[in-house]
Design a protein around this motif. Structure first.
Motif, PDB file in Angstrom:
ATOM      1  N   UNK A  99      48.820  45.724  54.094  1.00  0.00           N
ATOM      2  CA  UNK A  99      48.380  44.637  53.216  1.00  0.00           C
ATOM      3  C   UNK A  99      47.678  45.198  51.971  1.00  0.00           C
ATOM      4  N   UNK A 100      46.926  46.272  52.140  1.00  0.00           N
ATOM      5  CA  UNK A 100      46.272  46.919  50.991  1.00  0.00           C
ATOM      6  C   UNK A 100      47.309  47.423  49.992  1.00  0.00           C
ATOM      7  N   UNK A 101      48.397  47.980  50.503  1.00  0.00           N
ATOM      8  CA  UNK A 101      49.495  48.446  49.640  1.00  0.00           C
ATOM      9  C   UNK A 101      50.069  47.240  48.883  1.00  0.00           C
ATOM     10  N   UNK A 102      50.258  46.127  49.591  1.00  0.00           N
ATOM     11  CA  UNK A 102      50.796  44.919  48.955  1.00  0.00           C
ATOM     12  C   UNK A 102      49.849  44.380  47.880  1.00  0.00           C
ATOM     13  N   UNK A 103      48.558  44.379  48.168  1.00  0.00           N
ATOM     14  CA  UNK A 103      47.560  43.879  47.208  1.00  0.00           C
ATOM     15  C   UNK A 103      47.551  44.742  45.947  1.00  0.00           C
ATOM     16  N   UNK A 104      47.492  46.058  46.130  1.00  0.00           N
ATOM     17  CA  UNK A 104      47.467  46.976  44.976  1.00  0.00           C
ATOM     18  C   UNK A 104      48.737  46.825  44.144  1.00  0.00           C
ATOM     19  N   UNK A 105      49.870  46.701  44.813  1.00  0.00           N
ATOM     20  CA  UNK A 105      51.158  46.533  44.140  1.00  0.00           C
ATOM     21  C   UNK A 105      51.172  45.241  43.325  1.00  0.00           C
ATOM     22  N   UNK A 106      50.695  44.173  43.929  1.00  0.00           N
ATOM     23  CA  UNK A 106      50.669  42.874  43.252  1.00  0.00           C
ATOM     24  C   UNK A 106      49.735  42.895  42.041  1.00  0.00           C
ATOM     25  N   UNK A 107      48.585  43.526  42.181  1.00  0.00           N
ATOM     26  CA  UNK A 107      47.649  43.620  41.056  1.00  0.00           C
ATOM     27  C   UNK A 107      48.257  44.422  39.903  1.00  0.00           C
ATOM     28  N   UNK A 108      49.017  45.445  40.226  1.00  0.00           N
ATOM     29  CA  UNK A 108      49.722  46.214  39.189  1.00  0.00           C
ATOM     30  C   UNK A 108      50.769  45.334  38.499  1.00  0.00           C
ATOM     31  N   UNK A 109      51.504  44.572  39.294  1.00  0.00           N
ATOM     32  CA  UNK A 109      52.519  43.678  38.711  1.00  0.00           C
ATOM     33  C   UNK A 109      51.873  42.662  37.779  1.00  0.00           C
ATOM     34  N   UNK A 110      50.742  42.089  38.216  1.00  0.00           N
ATOM     35  CA  UNK A 110      50.029  41.110  37.389  1.00  0.00           C
ATOM     36  C   UNK A 110      49.545  41.739  36.085  1.00  0.00           C
ATOM     37  N   UNK A 111      48.979  42.939  36.191  1.00  0.00           N
ATOM     38  CA  UNK A 111      48.474  43.621  34.995  1.00  0.00           C
ATOM     39  C   UNK A 111      49.596  43.929  34.022  1.00  0.00           C
ATOM     40  N   UNK A 112      50.726  44.326  34.560  1.00  0.00           N
ATOM     41  CA  UNK A 112      51.887  44.631  33.714  1.00  0.00           C
ATOM     42  C   UNK A 112      52.420  43.385  33.042  1.00  0.00           C
TER      43      UNK A 112
END
Length: 116
Positions: A99-112
């Motif tokens: 889930x931490x991997x998913x959260x970090x990935x999603x935050x990167x997508x949002x920032x991008x």
């Protein structure tokens, strides 16, 4: 343009069995032009061994944010995961490493998405 592979698709999966930090970098390798040796280097940051005990997935995502002069995602990650520290997150038991991997990935997508 949405990227097709998610970081979680690389996390602890064969053949490479990448850790959380490596999974983030591998998922974003093309977008951020990340060298293979950088991904290998990040092997040392999984399992709570990132600086100051930070979650490895968060540490890798933060590395990409800094590399591209974007704002820190530490605070946002902490809201979702309950902490930025791997041992704290694991101790609380509410959020898995995956889930931490998913959260970090999603935050990167949002920032991008914000940057485009």
């Amino acid at each position: 343009k949405i990227k097709e592979m998610k970081a979680v698709d690389y996390f602890h999966k064969k053949p490479a069995l990448l850790n959380c930090a490596q999974a983030i970098l591998t998922a974003w390798q093309k977008e951020y032009d990340i060298a293979e040796n950088t991904i290998l280097e990040f092997k040392q940051y999984g399992g709570g061994r990132a600086f100051e005990g930070a979650c490895g997935a968060l540490y890798a995502a933060e590395y990409l944010m800094k590399k591209h002069h974007q704002q820190s995602i530490y605070k946002e990650f902490s809201v979702y995961a309950g902490s930025i520290a791997c041992k704290e997150i694991r101790k609380n038991g509410a959020v898995s490493c995956q889930k931490c991997v998913e959260i970090a990935d999603e935050l990167l997508q949002n920032a991008r998405a914000k940057k485009e």
